[in-house]
Scaffold this motif. Structure first.
Motif, PDB file in Angstrom:
ATOM      1  N   ALA A  94    -137.566  49.434 -38.557  1.00  8.41           N
ATOM      2  CA  ALA A  94    -137.677  50.888 -38.706  1.00  8.41           C
ATOM      3  C   ALA A  94    -139.046  51.282 -39.250  1.00  8.41           C
TER       4      ALA A  94
ATOM      5  N   LEU B 149    -133.468  52.208 -31.589  1.00  5.12           N
ATOM      6  CA  LEU B 149    -134.095  53.378 -32.202  1.00  5.12           C
ATOM      7  C   LEU B 149    -134.759  54.265 -31.145  1.00  5.12           C
ATOM      8  N   ARG B 150    -135.369  53.654 -30.152  1.00  2.00           N
ATOM      9  CA  ARG B 150    -135.964  54.440 -29.067  1.00  2.00           C
ATOM     10  C   ARG B 150    -134.886  55.212 -28.322  1.00  2.00           C
TER      11      ARG B 150
ATOM     12  N   TRP C  98    -133.737  46.177 -32.368  1.00  2.00           N
ATOM     13  CA  TRP C  98    -133.645  47.395 -33.180  1.00  2.00           C
ATOM     14  C   TRP C  98    -134.562  48.479 -32.628  1.00  2.00           C
ATOM     15  N   TRP C  99    -135.754  48.094 -32.181  1.00  2.00           N
ATOM     16  CA  TRP C  99    -136.685  49.077 -31.603  1.00  2.00           C
ATOM     17  C   TRP C  99    -136.092  49.738 -30.369  1.00  2.00           C
TER      18      TRP C  99
ATOM     19  N   ILE D 221    -131.270  56.861 -42.014  1.00  2.00           N
ATOM     20  CA  ILE D 221    -132.120  55.668 -42.060  1.00  2.00           C
ATOM     21  C   ILE D 221    -132.705  55.488 -43.458  1.00  2.00           C
TER      22      ILE D 221
END
Length: 439
Positions: free
Chosen positions: A168, A426-427, A422-423, A106
Motif C-alpha cells: 500500500a 488495490l488498482r 496486492w497492487w 487502509i
C-alpha cells in the motif's frame, strides 16, 4: 587494478548513457552507477583497508557489469523494432479515484499493523523502550543462526499485514506522485498512507525499506515527467543538480538516522561510516574470492543465498528440511569493521561459482530491461501501471547491487509476488474506467 576498474566502469557508464539515449533510469545505467560509486569509495580507502584488488575480482565486477549492459542493450533493440512496427496509441479511459472511506480503512489496517509489530518486537526482544527493543531485535536478526532462527519469525498474520502495508505504501506513493505532478496538489490520504508505510518499514530496525520507498517515490515522479513528453524531454541540468543534492543530503544523514533507531554509531567518523556502507563491499568480495572456497551447498541446498526465501518456503517439498539463513560473516581488518556484505556477486559465487555470475546476471538484466521497456510503452493515461510499480523496486535493487543481492532477495521472492497481487487488488479498487462510468 582498482584504478583501471574505476576508469573502465566510468567509461561503461558513459556508453550506457549514450546507448540509452541519455536515460538515467535505464537498468544498465543504474547497475553500472552503483558499482562505480562503490569502487570509488573503495579506491579512496584502499590503503586503510589494505585493498590490492585481485584479477579474479576485477573480472567478476567488470565482466558482470559489462555482461549486464550487453544483455540490456539486446533486449532494448528488440523492443525498439517492435515499437516501430506496432506504434503506440494513448488510452485516456482511466482515472484514479481515492475515496475517503477506502483511505480510512487502509489507514486503520496500517495502524493496527504498526501496533501489532511493536507488540511482537517487544515480545521477542524485551527492553526498557520501544527503540531498545527494535535495536535488540535488529541485532538478533543480523546475527541469526540456525538455532535462533525460528524464534525470530513473526506470526503469519502479522507477516501478511506487513506485506499489505508495504504494498500500500508504494501504491499510494504512486498516487501521491501522480497528484503532485499532474494537479500540483497533495493528496492527504495518500501522504498519510505513504508515511505510515515508512514508519512500519523501520519497526524491525532496518532503514532499507524506508530508503527504497522514498527512492521509488522519486522514480515515480521522474517516470511521469518523462512519459508526459513521450520520453522525449530530459531533465535539465538544474533538476539533475537538485536530485544529486537531495541524494547527498540523504547520504550524509544516514549515520544520524541509524542513531535514531538505537544503533551505536558514535565510534565511527562520518567518512568511515559511509565507507563501510558504500565501499567495503568491494574489499569483502575480494577477500571472499581470494579464499576460493566456493561454490558452497549447505545441507545440499540449491541456491541457498541467491534464492533464500524460495528455499525457506518450498525447500521442504524438495526434501530439504534444513533451516536456511544468510551466510554473511562480519569482516574486520586492522581493527576496522567492514560490515558483512559483499555485493550481489557474492551470492552468485557462493551458490554457483563463476558460472552462476554469468547465468544470473543474464537473467537479472533480461528481466530488468523487459520490465523497463514495458514502463516506457505504457499508454493508459490516468491508470496505475503495475509495471511502473514493479520497476520502481527493480531500479532500487539494481542501484543497491553493489551492496548485496537485493535483486534476487527482493524480486525473486514470495513476498514480492504477494506485493504485486496486492497492487492488482488495490488498482481494481481505486482505478475507474471512464467508459464504464459514462455508460
Amino acid at each position: 587494478m582498482l584504478e583501471l576498474l574505476l576508469i573502465l566502469l566510468f567509461v561503461l557508464l558513459i556508453i550506457n548513457y549514450a546507448l540509452g539515449k541519455r536515460e538515467i533510469l535505464s537498468p544498465a545505467f543504474l547497475f553500472t552507477l552503483g558499482f562505480l560509486v562503490s569502487v570509488a569509495w573503495a579506491y579512496a580507502f584502499r590503503d586503510k583497508w589494505g585493498l590490492n584488488l585481485k584479477i579474479e575480482t576485477f573480472w567478476v565486477i567488470l565482466g558482470g557489469v559489462g555482461l549486464f549492459s550487453i544483455v540490456a542493450a539486446i533486449v532494448s533493440i528488440f523492443f525498439m523494432k517492435r515499437t516501430l512496427i506496432e506504434g503506440l496509441e494513448c488510452d485516456n479511459r482511466y482515472e484514479i479515484s481515492v475515496s475517503r472511506t477506502g483511505g480510512i480503512i487502509i489507514i486503520g489496517i496500517m495502524l493496527v499493523t504498526i501496533v501489532y509489530t511493536v507488540f511482537e518486537v517487544q515480545k521477542i526482544a524485551p527492553s526498557g523502550s520501544i527503540m531498545g527493543s527494535i535495536y535488540a531485535y535488529r541485532m538478533q536478526t543480523t546475527n541469526i543462526t540456525t538455532d535462533n532462527a525460528s524464534s525470530l519469525v513473526l506470526p503469519k498474520l502479522l507477516a501478511l499485514l506487513r506485506n499489505f502495508t508495504d504494498a500500500a505504501g508504494y501504491f499510494f506513493a504512486y498516487i501521491l506522485a501522480n497528484e503532485l505532478f499532474k494537479r500540483k496538489r497533495v493528496n492527504v490520504v495518500a501522504l498519510v498512507i505513504t508515511f505510515l508505510s515508512l514508519i512500519n518499514g523501520m519497526l524491525l530496525g532496518s532503514r532499507t525499506g524506508a530508503f527504497m520507498l522514498l527512492l521509488s517515490f522519486m522514480i515515480f515522479l521522474y517516470i511521469m515527467y518523462r512519459a508526459s513528453s513521450n520520453w522525449k524531454k530530459h531533465l535539465s541540468l538544474k533538476m539533475l543538480g537538485m536530485i544529486a543534492l537531495l541524494f547527498i543530503i540523504i547520504i550524509f544523514t544516514f549515520q544520524s538516522f541509524a542513531g535514531l533507531l538505537g544503533r551505536e554509531v558514535g565510534s565511527f567518523s562520518k567518512a568511515n561510516y559511509l565507507a563501510i556502507y558504500f565501499g567495503a563491499e568491494i574489499k569483502n568480495l575480494d577477500t571472499f574470492i581470494q579464499a576460493g572456497q566456493f561454490p558452497i551447498r549447505p545441507h545440499g541446498t540449491f541456491g541457498a543465498q541467491t534464492f533464500l526465501e524460495f528455499n525457506r518456503t518450498f525447500g521442504k517439498f524438495f526434501g530439504s528440511n534444513a533451516t536456511v539463513i544468510l551466510d554473511l560473516p562480519f569482516q574486520n581488518i586492522n581493527g576496522l569493521s567492514l560490515g558483512n556484505v559483499c555485493t550481489t556477486f557474492y551470492a552468485f559465487l557462493y551458490d554457483f561459482g563463476y558460472r552462476g555470475v554469468v547465468l544470473l546476471v543474464i537473467l537479472m538484466s533480461f528481466v530488468s530491461q523487459f520490465v523497463y521497456e514495458k514502463v516506457r510503452h505504457f499508454t493508459r493515461q490516468g491508470d496505475i501501471s503495475i509495471y511502473t510499480l514493479i520497476y520502481s523496486r527493480i531500479a532500487v535493487c539494481l542501484i543497491l547491487s553493489f551492496f548485496s543481492d537485493k535483486f534476487y532477495e527482493g524480486i525473486f521472492a514470495i513476498t514480492f509476488i504477494k506485493t504485486v497481487a496486492w497492487w492488482v487488488v488495490l488498482r481494481w479498487i481505486f482505478v475507474r474506467n471512464r467508459v464504464g462510468i459514462l455508460k
